[in-house]
Scaffold this motif. Structure first.
Motif, PDB file in Angstrom:
ATOM      1  N   ILE C 413      -5.327   2.129   8.230  1.00 50.76           N
ATOM      2  CA  ILE C 413      -5.523   2.816   9.457  1.00 50.76           C
ATOM      3  C   ILE C 413      -7.051   2.873  10.056  1.00 50.76           C
ATOM      4  CG2 ILE C 413      -5.066   5.106  10.394  1.00 50.76           C
ATOM      5  CD1 ILE C 413      -2.648   5.610   8.394  1.00 50.76           C
ATOM      6  N   ASP C 414      -7.801   3.442   8.690  1.00 53.37           N
ATOM      7  CA  ASP C 414      -9.234   3.573   9.251  1.00 53.37           C
ATOM      8  C   ASP C 414      -9.794   2.472   9.542  1.00 53.37           C
ATOM      9  OD1 ASP C 414      -8.931   6.213   9.012  1.00 53.37           O
ATOM     10  OD2 ASP C 414      -9.824   6.539   7.069  1.00 53.37           O
ATOM     11  N   ALA C 415      -9.593   1.401   9.084  1.00 51.92           N
ATOM     12  CA  ALA C 415     -10.425  -0.175   9.142  1.00 51.92           C
ATOM     13  C   ALA C 415      -9.536  -0.851  10.111  1.00 51.92           C
ATOM     14  CB  ALA C 415     -10.609  -0.585   7.760  1.00 51.92           C
ATOM     15  N   ASN C 416      -8.706  -0.261  10.637  1.00 55.58           N
ATOM     16  CA  ASN C 416      -7.834  -0.971  11.747  1.00 55.58           C
ATOM     17  C   ASN C 416      -7.631  -2.372  11.532  1.00 55.58           C
ATOM     18  OD1 ASN C 416      -6.544  -1.130  14.243  1.00 55.58           O
ATOM     19  ND2 ASN C 416      -8.447  -1.545  15.405  1.00 55.58           N
ATOM     20  N   ILE C 417      -6.958  -2.402  10.099  1.00 48.07           N
ATOM     21  CA  ILE C 417      -6.387  -3.949   9.704  1.00 48.07           C
ATOM     22  C   ILE C 417      -5.060  -3.776   9.688  1.00 48.07           C
ATOM     23  CG2 ILE C 417      -6.482  -5.358   7.720  1.00 48.07           C
ATOM     24  CD1 ILE C 417      -9.338  -4.261   7.007  1.00 48.07           C
ATOM     25  N   PRO C 418      -4.286  -4.797  10.193  1.00 46.69           N
ATOM     26  CA  PRO C 418      -2.790  -4.852  10.037  1.00 46.69           C
ATOM     27  C   PRO C 418      -2.308  -4.700   8.538  1.00 46.69           C
ATOM     28  CG  PRO C 418      -3.522  -6.596  11.357  1.00 46.69           C
ATOM     29  CD  PRO C 418      -4.890  -6.000  10.895  1.00 46.69           C
ATOM     30  N   MET C 419      -1.408  -3.758   8.338  1.00 51.71           N
ATOM     31  CA  MET C 419      -0.822  -3.630   7.015  1.00 51.71           C
ATOM     32  C   MET C 419       0.769  -3.826   6.988  1.00 51.71           C
ATOM     33  SD  MET C 419      -1.556  -0.411   4.220  1.00 51.71           S
ATOM     34  CE  MET C 419      -0.376  -0.331   3.050  1.00 51.71           C
ATOM     35  N   VAL C 420       1.026  -4.519   6.044  1.00 52.00           N
ATOM     36  CA  VAL C 420       2.482  -4.517   5.651  1.00 52.00           C
ATOM     37  C   VAL C 420       2.818  -3.864   4.400  1.00 52.00           C
ATOM     38  CG1 VAL C 420       4.627  -6.352   5.167  1.00 52.00           C
ATOM     39  CG2 VAL C 420       3.029  -6.712   7.033  1.00 52.00           C
ATOM     40  N   ARG C 421       3.812  -2.751   4.597  1.00 53.04           N
ATOM     41  CA  ARG C 421       4.147  -2.119   3.243  1.00 53.04           C
ATOM     42  C   ARG C 421       5.198  -2.911   2.422  1.00 53.04           C
ATOM     43  NH1 ARG C 421       1.232   0.218   7.317  1.00 53.04           N
ATOM     44  NH2 ARG C 421       0.673   2.476   7.200  1.00 53.04           N
ATOM     45  N   VAL C 422       4.673  -3.006   1.122  1.00 54.48           N
ATOM     46  CA  VAL C 422       5.474  -3.501   0.151  1.00 54.48           C
ATOM     47  C   VAL C 422       5.048  -2.839  -1.262  1.00 54.48           C
ATOM     48  CG1 VAL C 422       5.260  -6.087   0.965  1.00 54.48           C
ATOM     49  CG2 VAL C 422       3.609  -5.138  -0.800  1.00 54.48           C
ATOM     50  N   GLY C 423       6.450  -3.220  -1.923  1.00 54.75           N
ATOM     51  CA  GLY C 423       6.065  -2.340  -3.559  1.00 54.75           C
ATOM     52  C   GLY C 423       6.713  -0.810  -3.246  1.00 54.75           C
ATOM     53  N   PHE C 424       6.053  -0.115  -3.987  1.00 57.17           N
ATOM     54  CA  PHE C 424       6.616   1.294  -4.505  1.00 57.17           C
ATOM     55  C   PHE C 424       5.187   2.131  -4.485  1.00 57.17           C
ATOM     56  CE2 PHE C 424       7.180   4.863  -7.152  1.00 57.17           C
ATOM     57  CZ  PHE C 424       8.482   5.405  -6.850  1.00 57.17           C
ATOM     58  N   THR C 426       7.094   3.156  -0.741  1.00 54.49           N
ATOM     59  CA  THR C 426       6.614   2.957   0.968  1.00 54.49           C
ATOM     60  C   THR C 426       7.349   3.928   1.687  1.00 54.49           C
ATOM     61  OG1 THR C 426       8.476   1.423   0.894  1.00 54.49           O
ATOM     62  CG2 THR C 426       6.642   0.288   0.401  1.00 54.49           C
ATOM     63  N   PHE C 427       6.840   4.996   1.568  1.00 57.33           N
ATOM     64  CA  PHE C 427       7.457   6.125   2.369  1.00 57.33           C
ATOM     65  C   PHE C 427       7.141   6.415   4.070  1.00 57.33           C
ATOM     66  CE2 PHE C 427       3.660   7.676  -0.540  1.00 57.33           C
ATOM     67  CZ  PHE C 427       2.952   8.035   0.537  1.00 57.33           C
ATOM     68  N   ASP C 428       6.060   5.646   4.052  1.00 57.10           N
ATOM     69  CA  ASP C 428       5.820   5.653   5.523  1.00 57.10           C
ATOM     70  C   ASP C 428       5.990   4.895   6.631  1.00 57.10           C
ATOM     71  OD1 ASP C 428       4.052   3.795   4.606  1.00 57.10           O
ATOM     72  OD2 ASP C 428       2.206   4.289   5.929  1.00 57.10           O
ATOM     73  N   ARG C 429       7.119   3.856   6.151  1.00 56.47           N
ATOM     74  CA  ARG C 429       7.861   3.118   6.719  1.00 56.47           C
ATOM     75  C   ARG C 429       9.447   3.298   6.815  1.00 56.47           C
ATOM     76  NH1 ARG C 429       3.930   2.893   9.134  1.00 56.47           N
ATOM     77  NH2 ARG C 429       2.847   1.288   9.965  1.00 56.47           N
ATOM     78  N   ALA C 430      10.207   3.170   7.727  1.00 56.98           N
ATOM     79  CA  ALA C 430      11.607   3.699   7.633  1.00 56.98           C
ATOM     80  C   ALA C 430      12.350   2.319   6.985  1.00 56.98           C
ATOM     81  CB  ALA C 430      12.127   4.002   8.813  1.00 56.98           C
ATOM     82  N   GLY C 431      13.179   2.720   5.820  1.00 56.31           N
ATOM     83  CA  GLY C 431      14.225   1.859   5.308  1.00 56.31           C
ATOM     84  C   GLY C 431      13.774   0.671   4.499  1.00 56.31           C
ATOM     85  N   LEU C 432      12.506   0.524   4.117  1.00 56.12           N
ATOM     86  CA  LEU C 432      12.112  -0.727   3.437  1.00 56.12           C
ATOM     87  C   LEU C 432      12.773  -0.743   1.994  1.00 56.12           C
ATOM     88  CD1 LEU C 432       8.292  -0.802   3.914  1.00 56.12           C
ATOM     89  CD2 LEU C 432      10.220  -1.665   5.181  1.00 56.12           C
ATOM     90  N   TYR C 433      13.170   0.274   1.409  1.00 62.64           N
ATOM     91  CA  TYR C 433      14.199   0.046   0.209  1.00 62.64           C
ATOM     92  C   TYR C 433      15.226  -0.768   0.302  1.00 62.64           C
ATOM     93  CZ  TYR C 433      16.304   3.835   2.432  1.00 62.64           C
ATOM     94  OH  TYR C 433      17.030   4.971   3.673  1.00 62.64           O
ATOM     95  N   ARG C 434      15.670  -0.894   1.721  1.00 60.18           N
ATOM     96  CA  ARG C 434      16.961  -1.409   1.812  1.00 60.18           C
ATOM     97  C   ARG C 434      16.677  -2.844   2.038  1.00 60.18           C
ATOM     98  NH1 ARG C 434      18.322   1.493   6.268  1.00 60.18           N
ATOM     99  NH2 ARG C 434      19.217   2.878   4.693  1.00 60.18           N
ATOM    100  N   LYS C 435      15.305  -3.467   2.333  1.00 62.87           N
ATOM    101  CA  LYS C 435      15.084  -4.746   2.782  1.00 62.87           C
ATOM    102  C   LYS C 435      14.796  -5.805   1.566  1.00 62.87           C
ATOM    103  CE  LYS C 435      14.241  -3.213   7.432  1.00 62.87           C
ATOM    104  NZ  LYS C 435      15.662  -3.070   7.536  1.00 62.87           N
TER     105      LYS C 435
END
Lengths: 473, 112, 471
Positions: C413-424, C426-435
């Protein structure tokens, strides 16, 4: 028989002394749940540890201090990303945590060198940070590392830094509460009186026991500003380390959370003669009363009345809109302790909500005196409730809404009961006038969600009914 | 016991946090200090506000007295002696419940 | 575009351990957390954490944050007196209280922590005492107590998970009739991965048991209000792990030691396969399953593979080529995703592994990366998130993408770099445990998530967003 033995507790009958169902005509001299005693192992209690009471609740809120945790990495990991206290310096308390990452060799040979190295690295990594909270944990307390000596050494070598040591390992005490106590007393012993504040107003207070959850402190600060009252120190919402060192210069300590921070208010009273004034900051009625008291202390009543009038004009109609629609809703509160007595009457007076069950994780008997005195008859008052007790109580009281943590919130969702985050809020702040409207709005939205009704629908029944109709036709 | 003292007691129990401070001695001190100021206010006197402690008691007492006046109309008609009597009874009731017969086991803890 | 001639030098892959002693923003939790994660994967099981209450309360919260579910874990609620006199009595009490109040309970892993390991409580001896007490109190019930030694001052939640899976298998597996089933140890994955794995097994006609079967960690709101959030791996599954036709360990550091134990103790053949992130690694997994069971790989999976390749080919050299990526988290995930990134022509320039393990340096995937990387790569072992933040702030690495869990969100967020949540976690994105991330479908969906994240970033930063005006 107002102390209740639940069915799920038949094998642990000592739990009866913790669960009270208030009947007409009773007072706290007749019945009071016992509290602040050890949890029965294996009961699935909600309690945390003393370390988290110190670090996560109080110390970790301070916005310009490194939070160095001397122990294995988990104590740092687990008390990070678990609270919602923003700060006006870019949310430093939310972004960082520090650990000495103790390994086996440090357990065997002692961890003081590791600690010293980690402290120096931390100051080197972020040279603009000159203040530090240093915590021990279970293993570093057990092996007896002398953290005070290490911090003294570093402070000698780095004269521009200041370190506060907190020694309350997770196993001390019976809950978070012990950590609150250790940190409070440690701070007043070690740090209060070591910085002189710049006095800008004849009216100075410490605001104690508010941790800027979703901006609570910052919202209340707008009131103090309008009243011309200088807050010498916030203990510890959005606070600087050094402002907390100058608490001895305030004329009055205004206390919100008496459980986590009553100790320091008491000590300031005893040592520096600063009187302690307890107020409630959640609720219109209470907030107005709190402002009146503070203003009465300073003899500036008319300023207080003007502020209250403005705030009422702005927010009361909005609150009343919700009150109209929330009247008679039944609420359960399963939080730490003080919010039970802060909220039980304020949601009733200001929102028309009836609180029908309350459980405290780490409250003391004092908290139960307060909540039983304020709460309704026919309501459950529970100390350190566990999961099976929650289920049984829910079955008995069938609340429309529960204020609790997110994990329990996920649990009760399956029972089609909405929850609001009672610790970190849904969309706060919840303190003050605007805050209580936020809280009412969140309760209204939660209790009016269409999803709960849909969850209760069994589509097999509706499908069968349609099939039957078709056959008849 | 005067039924009017019971009314006031119910109000204070539900409303006032100062009766529930941490130790017996500071509960007693608060009850005595605030009720004393309350009596003086209700009797139309000007209570002393010389020390920070006085001012703090007075701040709590002022709000309590204002609520007494709006919630219990009889208080406006009570004379000084009656006020003295009913308020002393209130103090007794408070001490009885929050100190003497309190089940709170921390009230006599040696540390503050 | 520059036309300068630059000296060509061979790309370097530099693997080293973090230089600082302390940790700023840890990437992984401690061992007991991992043991608890293994424990909740079992049906009719409540782990009992022997330590302070925080060691269990916060881990329950962590799981709730990630899965948006509640899991039952108990604590022995260790206090000062135990620190002085030992805490074994609290285990005995905890076990009996659990057994009495939870009549369905069949397994209690007794998980140690730093404090109880330092105190030196005799877990095995206490479990013997508990077993006798349980027999007396509940002669008709079989309640299995499993000692799990996970001092927090060793390893991380990764090794704690591995240790617990091994301890569960060690304690419960017993020789019986061959089942013809295949054991699968997927490692620390999500319910979405488990469901996909089951689908692959079913398409291949293979009867498999997954340790741990976390499918129901994604559980429904039902009209009858029943709560089904729990592991599906049963006592019988664990017992019969000794009687399987083989084991496949899909994560070298997360459950593989259990497969090895089954091989050593019960001669169950095992294959350690690369974690199935990306096409090639998934190929390896399916071939391993085929090798152990003799079942052919069906057309349906050839098709799924083809669809994934088809989708990924649309993205790779157009959008992904030469993109610099940092990946952090569990070793198995990071190495696997690095391989996946390279299939997509991205350049995983910075790999951060959140713990240290003497075996990491010998990991064949590091060797493989060294052989194939045509760009500089830094691999930091025992890394913390400050290692990432510092490199970004100092501009020693220029990143186009960060892949990792939610605890590093503010770096991106602070460095303004795109980020994809993976692993454990991942509470700041919805439903990733399902994917799913594993398998062909996981690879495809992750590639598409990466693409969409980059696209959104192009739009918000107005950086060649017009390129998507026609695609």
């Amino acid at each position: 028989m107002p102390m209740i033995l639940l069915d799920c507790d038949k094998d642990i009958p000592e739990r009866q002394r913790h669960i009270y169902l208030k009947a007409p005509g009773e007072s706290t001299k007749d019945f009071l749940p016992i509290a602040n005693v050890a949890t029965i192992p294996g009961t699935l209690s909600e309690r945390g540890c003393a370390f988290c009471g110190a670090k996560l609740v109080i110390g970790g809120v301070v916005k310009d201090a490194i939070q160095m945790i001397h122990g294995p990495v988990g104590c740092a990991y687990d008390t990070w990303h678990t609270k919602r206290y923003p700060s006006d310096n870019g949310h430093v308390p939310l972004k960082y945590v520090w650990s000495t990452d103790m390994k086996e060799s440090h357990i065997v040979f002692g961890g003081e060198k590791r600690l010293e190295q980690s402290i120096n690295e931390a100051f080197d990594a972020m040279p603009h940070m000159k203040r530090m909270f240093l915590y021990t944990t279970c293993p570093t307390a057990l092996i007896g590392d002398d953290v005070k000596a290490v911090s003294k050494k570093v402070m000698q070598e780095r004269p521009d830094v200041d370190i506060f040591t907190v020694e309350c390992p997770g196993f001390s005490g019976v809950s978070q509460s012990k950590g609150h106590h250790v940190l409070n007393i440690g701070w007043v012993d070690q740090k209060v009186g070591s910085v002189e504040p710049e006095i800008k107003s004849p009216y100075t207070i410490n605001f104690i026991g508010d941790y800027n959850i979703q901006g609570d402190t910052q919202l209340l600060q707008t009131y103090w500003d309008r009243l011309g009252i200088q807050v010498i120190a916030h203990f510890t919402g959005n606070a600087n380390y050094d402002e907390l060192r100058s608490m001895h210069r305030a004329k009055l300590s205004v206390v919100n959370c008496a459980r986590s921070a009553g100790y320091i208010a008491n000590e300031l009273k005893k040592r520096y003669g600063i009187p302690r004034l307890d107020i409630d900051t959640w609720g219109f009625n209470y907030m107005a009363e709190g402002i009146r008291k503070v203003c009465a202390f300073f003899g500036i009543e008319e300023r207080g009345e003007a502020l209250i009038a403005e705030e009422y004009a702005k927010w009361k109609p909005k609150l009343d809109w919700y009150k109209e629609r929330l009247k008679g809703k039944k609420m359960a509160i399963w939080t730490g302790g003080p919010r039970l007595w802060h909220w039980t009457k304020s949601v009733e007076d200001d929102m028309g909500i009836e609180v029908v069950a309350m459980s405290s994780k780490f409250g003391h008997e004092e908290d139960f005196e307060k909540v039983v005195a304020r709460g309704r008859e026919g309501t459950y008052y529970i100390d350190d409730a566990n999961e099976l007790e929650f289920f049984e109580i829910l079955e008995n009281i069938k609340p429309d809404i529960i204020f609790t943590g997110p994990r329990v919130g996920e649990l009760v969702k399956k029972l089609h009961i909405p929850y609001i985050n009672g610790h970190a809020y849904h969309n706060g702040p919840y303190m003050g006038f605007q805050g209580f409207v936020n809280m009412a709005r969140d309760i209204y939205n939660a209790t009016h969600s269409p999803l709960l009704g849909l969850a209760a629908t069994d589509i097999r029944r509706t499908a069968k009914a349609k099939l039957a109709l078709k056959e008849v036709a | 016991m005067d039924a009017r003292a019971e009314e006031l007691f119910d109000y204070v129990q539900e409303r006032c946090l100062w009766q529930f401070h941490s130790r017996s001695w500071d509960r007693q001190e608060n009850i005595e200090g605030i009720i004393t100021k309350g009596i003086e206010l209700l009797q139309g006197k000007t209570p002393a506000a010389d020390t920070p402690k006085d001012r703090c008691f007075l701040a709590d007492a002022r709000i309590m007295v204002a609520d007494f006046r709006s919630g219990f109309p009889w208080i406006k008609d009570a004379d000084a002696a009656e006020i003295q009597q009913v308020m002393e009874q209130l103090a007794q009731l408070l001490v009885d419940v929050t100190v003497t017969h309190s089940k709170n086991r921390e009230l006599s803890h040696h540390l503050y | 575009m520059s036309c300068e001639m630059t000296e060509v030098r061979a790309p370097e892959v530099n693997a080293h351990v973090k230089e600082r002693a302390g940790t700023i923003n840890p990437m992984l939790d401690c061992q007991p957390a991992g043991a608890q994660f293994a424990g909740i994967g079992i049906q009719d099981c409540i782990p009992l954490v022997h330590g302070g209450q925080g060691c269990c309360m916060f881990v329950r919260l962590l799981f709730a944050q990630h899965f948006k579910e509640n899991f039952d874990i108990a604590s022995t609620s260790l206090h000062e007196d135990s620190a002085v006199f030992g805490g074994t009595k609290r285990i005995e009490e905890g076990v009996m209280v659990l057994a009495k109040r939870y009549p369905q309970l069949r397994v209690i892993p007794v998980i140690t922590t730093c404090s109880t390991e330092v105190i030196g409580d005799d877990i095995e001896g206490t479990i013997n005492l508990c077993n006798q007490a349980l027999k007396r109190e509940f002669p008709e019930r079989d309640i299995y107590l499993v000692p799990v030694h996970t001092p927090s001052f060793k390893g991380s939640h990764v090794s704690g998970y591995d240790e617990a899976v091994k301890a569960l298998v060690k304690t419960l597996a017993k020789k019986g009739e061959p089942t013809g089933k295949l054991n699968l140890f997927p490692g620390w994955v999500n319910p979405g991965d488990v469901i996909l794995l089951k689908s692959y097994l079913s398409q291949m006609g293979v009867d498999g048991t997954i340790f741990m079967d976390t499918e129901d960690f994604d559980s429904p709101m039902l009209p009858d209000k029943s709560i089904n959030t729990h592991g599906r791996t049963t006592v019988e599954d664990l017992q019969n792990s000794a009687n399987a036709c083989g084991s496949i360990a899909m994560a070298r550091y997360e459950g593989a030691s259990a497969a090895k134990h089954l091989e050593n103790a019960f001669s169950v053949p095992q294959i350690l396969t690369a974690s199935p992130y990306g096409i090639r690694n998934t190929d390896r997994l399916l071939q391993s399953i085929s090798d152990l069971t003799g079942q052919p790989i069906p057309d349906s999976l050839v098709k799924e593979r083809g669809i994934a390749l088809d989708a990924m080919a649309d993205l790779a050299h157009m959008f992904f080529a030469n993109k610099k990526v940092a990946i952090y988290g569990h070793a198995d995930l990071v190495f696997g995703l690095a391989q996946f990134c390279m299939e997509l022509e991205m350049e995983p320039a910075l790999l951060l592994i959140g713990d240290d393990n003497t075996r990491y340096k010998k990991d064949p995937r590091i060797k493989e990366l060294k052989e194939t990387a045509a760009f500089d790569m830094e691999i930091v072992l025992n890394a913390d998130l400050w290692d990432l933040e510092k490199r970004i702030k100092d501009k020693t690495v220029e990143l186009d993408l960060i892949m990792g869990h939610s605890k590093g969100r503010y770096i991106a967020i602070d460095a303004n770099i795109p980020m994809v949540r993976v692993g454990f976690p991942t509470f700041d994105r919805a439903g990733l445990y399902r994917k799913p991330l594993i398998g062909y479908r996981g690879a495809m969906e992750l590639a598409e998530t990466i693409a969409n994240t980059l696209f959104a970033h192009m739009e918000y930063t107005k950086n060649r967003e017009w390129i998507l005006n026609t695609w």
